[in-house]
Write an enzyme that holds these catalytic residues in place. Structure first.
Site, PDB file in Angstrom:
ATOM      1  N   PHE A   1     -24.057  15.902  36.917  1.00  0.00           N
ATOM      2  CA  PHE A   1     -24.901  16.089  35.738  1.00  0.00           C
ATOM      3  C   PHE A   1     -26.093  15.146  35.854  1.00  0.00           C
ATOM      4  O   PHE A   1     -25.928  13.931  35.863  1.00  0.00           O
ATOM      5  CB  PHE A   1     -24.167  15.823  34.416  1.00  0.00           C
ATOM      6  CG  PHE A   1     -25.083  16.049  33.241  1.00  0.00           C
ATOM      7  CD1 PHE A   1     -25.267  17.311  32.712  1.00  0.00           C
ATOM      8  CD2 PHE A   1     -25.812  14.993  32.689  1.00  0.00           C
ATOM      9  CE1 PHE A   1     -26.168  17.541  31.661  1.00  0.00           C
ATOM     10  CE2 PHE A   1     -26.718  15.221  31.640  1.00  0.00           C
ATOM     11  CZ  PHE A   1     -26.888  16.493  31.122  1.00  0.00           C
TER      12      PHE A   1
ATOM     13  N   ASP B   1     -28.172   7.703  40.342  1.00  0.00           N
ATOM     14  CA  ASP B   1     -28.422   8.033  38.941  1.00  0.00           C
ATOM     15  C   ASP B   1     -27.460   7.202  38.104  1.00  0.00           C
ATOM     16  O   ASP B   1     -26.290   7.554  37.941  1.00  0.00           O
ATOM     17  CB  ASP B   1     -28.204   9.536  38.699  1.00  0.00           C
ATOM     18  CG  ASP B   1     -28.431   9.923  37.228  1.00  0.00           C
ATOM     19  OD1 ASP B   1     -28.513   9.011  36.378  1.00  0.00           O
ATOM     20  OD2 ASP B   1     -28.511  11.134  36.935  1.00  0.00           O
TER      21      ASP B   1
ATOM     22  N   LYS C   1     -30.968   6.017  28.997  1.00  0.00           N
ATOM     23  CA  LYS C   1     -29.987   5.714  27.954  1.00  0.00           C
ATOM     24  C   LYS C   1     -30.024   4.259  27.463  1.00  0.00           C
ATOM     25  O   LYS C   1     -30.896   3.907  26.696  1.00  0.00           O
ATOM     26  CB  LYS C   1     -28.598   6.151  28.425  1.00  0.00           C
ATOM     27  CG  LYS C   1     -28.521   7.671  28.635  1.00  0.00           C
ATOM     28  CD  LYS C   1     -27.132   8.252  28.586  1.00  0.00           C
ATOM     29  CE  LYS C   1     -27.202   9.760  28.439  1.00  0.00           C
ATOM     30  NZ  LYS C   1     -26.876  10.513  29.643  1.00  0.00           N
TER      31      LYS C   1
END
Ligand SMILES: *Cc1c(COP(=O)(O)O)cnc(C)c1O
Length: 426
Positions: free
Chosen positions: A146, A233, A274
């Protein structure tokens, strides 16, 4: 009419249902306030937040230092665009590159934009530094990844919901199984045009799928050997979530970021988002050293809001909180306690098969079919009992509280979770 009056949960949900696109399926709870590890719904009921906005709120809700930095900057200067300089961006870039030990930072806003940026940098690097023929660059990704929701990113997803009817898809990606260094090596031997290997150190959305301890180290070594960029990531796993500043720091227990060779699998390109803002503001970033980042020159990439002064001020405050409050160590300690307690419970459980994760990024696997509603039903029951969590991929429930939690609160949460699960035992 929308007035200043407080809506009931039902009214708020009905408004979204009627006027909002139906691109999410939220738990039926309407939150109106948050502080630290807690959130409150519009009726005043208090909950432990056990999702932290998918690990964006690592520093806890409305952290006073972050809110203060945001307020001050919002009253001073909010946006200049990159047409002009502002007096925060350089300071933020100096601060963050020192913090994570890279030469340069490229500021963006959302995680998906940062992933796109990393892909663009890797391709450009392949053409200009590695000598790959233009249009031929490939990027290796993992199954069940993802990385966000743009048309290019969903092109290399294997989640049908995320992909179907959004084509035509962007070419240039090779998919290999996760946690499989041999498959990576094979793909690199077969293909000489690979620019980079894009990977999540733990697959969060896939269900906190945690690879073997040495997967990152091996992947990094294989990439190095084949002159391929190792692209991490860490949008979900980074910023202390897994009990180290970055998940690629492995089992290093230092308070900050020490680059210890024996544990740290240093990415060539690091992607953050985030919790880079503590959930206060959309802030993402791509970090790399000069020889890679310098392939991007003026006019070749950008974003109106990327690098705005509010983002810079918020990110510096959010990163300071992580170190000042030893969040990595707290995540490590509480994570071990959490898995120990859940493992104790699982011994006699018929409803839970497994708990897995690292630091405070964990998940339980429910003993039921992928398409059953059991995980959802458990989350609804958890909500009734004062704790908010969300199923991910069918029968898996992710548990990721803010890292400012203390041990007493964690044990309180374990009690809520085990009591709730107990009600579902056959
Ligand atoms: C959340 C997430 C993204 C996408 O971030 P957005 O801000 O939602 O665009 C990308 N990669 C990972 C690993 C994530 O968890």
């Amino acid at each position: 009419m929308i007035t200043e009056d407080q809506l009931t949960s039902q009214e708020a949900i009905a408004l979204e249902e009627k006027h909002g696109a139906h691109n999410y399926h939220p738990l039926p709870v309407v939150l109106s306030r948050g502080e630290g590890v807690f959130v409150w719904d519009v009726e005043g009921k208090k909950y432990y937040d056990f999702l932290s906005a998918y690990s964006a709120v690592n520093q806890g809700h409305c952290h006073p230092a972050i809110v203060d930095a945001m307020n001050k900057q919002a009253q001073t200067l909010t946006l200049t665009s990159r047409a002009f300089h502002n007096d925060i961006l350089g300071r933020y870039e100096a601060f963050a590159t020192d913090y994570f030990k890279f030469d340069k930072l490229l500021p963006m806003n959302t995680g998906a934009e940062a992933v796109e940026t990393a892909i663009k940098i890797a391709r450009k690097w392949a053409y200009e530094k590695k000598g790959v023929k233009e249009q031929d660059a490939q990027i290796i990704v993992c199954e069940n990844n993802f990385h966000g929701r743009t048309t290019t990113i969903i092109s290399f997803s294997n989640d049908e919901g995320a992909r179907k009817n959004f084509g035509p898809y962007t070419p240039g990606f090779i998919k290999i199984p996760y946690d499989d260094p041999k498959a990576l090596e094979r793909a690199l031997i077969e293909n000489k045009n690979v620019a980079g290997f894009l990977v999540e150190p733990i697959q969060g959305e896939a269900g906190v799928y945690t690879p073997s301890d040495d997967f990152m180290k091996q992947a990094k070594a294989i990439c190095e050997k084949h002159n391929v960029l190792f692209i991490a990531d860490e949008i979900q796993t980074g910023i202390a979530r897994t009990g180290a500043l970055l998940a690629v720091c492995g089992n290093c227990t230092c308070e900050g970021h020490c680059e210890r060779q024996e544990t740290y699998s240093r990415p060539d390109i690091l992607i953050l988002g985030k919790a880079l803002s503590g959930g206060a503001y959309p802030v993402s970033a791509v970090l790399a050293d000069d020889e890679i980042m310098n392939v991007i020159q003026p006019g070749q990439h950008g974003s109106t809001f990327g690098g705005n002064p509010v983002a810079g001020a918020v990110a510096m405050a959010a990163l300071n909180v992580v170190k000042d409050e030893n969040l990595a160590q707290n995540a490590r300690k509480l994570g071990e306690l959490f898995r120990a307690k859940l493992n104790e419970y699982i011994k006699d459980s018929t409803i839970v098969n497994l708990v897995r994760g690292r630091g405070l990024l964990n998940a339980i696997v429910i003993n039921d079919t992928e398409d059953s509603s059991t995980a959802w039903d458990i989350c609804v029951a958890l909500k009734e009992n004062g704790l908010l969590a969300k199923p991910t991929h069918g029968n898996i429930i992710r548990f990721a509280p803010p890292l400012v939690m203390n041990e007493e609160q964690l044990l309180d949460c374990v009690a809520i979770i085990t009591k709730t699960l107990g009600d579902f035992e056959k």
